[in-house]
Scaffold this motif. Structure first.
Motif, short mmCIF file in Angstrom:
data_model
loop_
_atom_site.label_atom_id
_atom_site.label_comp_id
_atom_site.label_asym_id
_atom_site.label_seq_id
_atom_site.Cartn_x
_atom_site.Cartn_y
_atom_site.Cartn_z
N ALA A 47 0.85 -1.21 0.00
CA ALA A 47 0.00 0.00 0.00
C ALA A 47 0.88 1.25 0.00
O ALA A 47 2.04 1.21 0.39
N ASN A 48 0.31 2.36 -0.42
CA ASN A 48 0.99 3.68 -0.38
C ASN A 48 2.29 3.73 -1.16
O ASN A 48 3.24 4.41 -0.77
N ARG A 49 2.38 2.96 -2.23
CA ARG A 49 3.60 3.01 -3.05
C ARG A 49 3.31 3.52 -4.46
O ARG A 49 4.11 3.34 -5.37
N ASN A 50 2.14 4.07 -4.62
CA ASN A 50 1.74 4.63 -5.93
C ASN A 50 1.82 3.61 -7.06
O ASN A 50 2.23 3.94 -8.18
N ILE A 51 1.45 2.38 -6.75
CA ILE A 51 1.43 1.33 -7.79
C ILE A 51 0.22 1.60 -8.70
O ILE A 51 -0.90 1.79 -8.21
N ASN A 52 0.48 1.63 -10.00
CA ASN A 52 -0.64 1.89 -10.92
C ASN A 52 -0.94 0.69 -11.82
O ASN A 52 -1.81 0.78 -12.68
N LYS A 53 -0.20 -0.42 -11.61
CA LYS A 53 -0.42 -1.57 -12.48
C LYS A 53 0.16 -2.81 -11.81
O LYS A 53 1.22 -2.75 -11.18
N VAL A 54 -0.55 -3.93 -11.95
CA VAL A 54 -0.01 -5.23 -11.52
C VAL A 54 0.35 -6.00 -12.78
O VAL A 54 -0.38 -5.95 -13.78
N ILE A 55 1.50 -6.69 -12.72
CA ILE A 55 1.93 -7.50 -13.87
C ILE A 55 2.11 -8.94 -13.40
O ILE A 55 2.59 -9.19 -12.29
#
Ligand code: G4P
Length: 190
Positions: A47-55
């Motif tokens: 959380a809170n890591r500015n992830i915008n995509k999962v691969i």
């Protein structure tokens, strides 16, 4: 993740010192309730890591990766395994060798779905030799995207993958860390 370890002990089967079969809830039949909890666990950790995509990489990574993407409320992109090189500039591609399966494939992702704007979380079912994870990192680098970390459902800590990713400075979060396998016996760390 206690529930996952208990499930592995109950339903998993170590075939030998290298291979753990978990077909009843992860690799063949999939338990959606367990996937939900796995997704939530990864989403909480990253959380809170500015992830915008999962691969992820087809096929067994898809279920836990989709659950994670749903919890993070971001898209999931599935890297394809092509048998040969694609001769256009529309894709990032890199060769991945699988020691477990004694084969190789071209890890492939469309340039439409990965770019320098992306901060990516990689999710996969198993970490063994780390070749799939290294391949995913290579395509992320080709796209000039960032990798926020790698989430692994089952890490076989006695194989080289974990050490290799640690040496690259990647934040790897594994939900079950297998210390040792032998026929019919699975031991975890902790
Ligand atoms: P690596 O990516 O960490 O280097 O692993 P390796 O090449 O050795 O593993 C290749 C394939 O074998 C991967 O699946 C991986 O998930 C699977 N695998 C590795 N160790 C085990 C294990 O102990 N048990 C099970 N059930 N699978 C294992 P893949 O070829 O990408 O196929 P898919 O199942 O995702 O379609």
């Amino acid at each position: 993740m206690k529930e996952l370890e208990e499930r592995i002990l109950k339903e998993g089967r170590a075939l030998n010192e290298d291979v753990l079969k978990v077909d009843s809830f992860l690799n063949h039949q999939v338990d959606p309730e367990l996937m939900k909890k796995i997704g939530q666990e990864f989403a909480n950790y990253f959380a809170n890591r500015n992830i915008n995509k999962v691969i992820t990489i087809e096929s067994s990574g898809i279920a836990p990766a989709l659950a994670t993407a749903m919890c993070l409320n971001v898209p999931l992109v599935i890297c394809k395994k092509q048998t040969s090189k694609i001769l256009t500039d529309d894709f990032f591609q890199t060769e991945v060798k699988s020691f477990t399966k004694n084969s190789s494939y071209e890890l492939t992702i469309s340039k439409k779905y990965l770019s320098s704007d992306d901060n990516v979380l990689v999710i996969d079912d198993f970490l063994a030799n780390g070749e799939a994870s290294k391949g995913a990192l290579r395509v992320i680098e080709m796209a000039n995207a960032k990798c926020a970390g790698i989430g692994i459902v089952i890490e076989k800590s006695f194989q080289p993958g974990r050490k290799l990713l640690d040496e690259l400075g990647i934040d790897v979060y594994s939900l079950a860390r297998v210390k040792k396998l032998s026929e019919g016996v699975t031991e975890f760390f902790n």
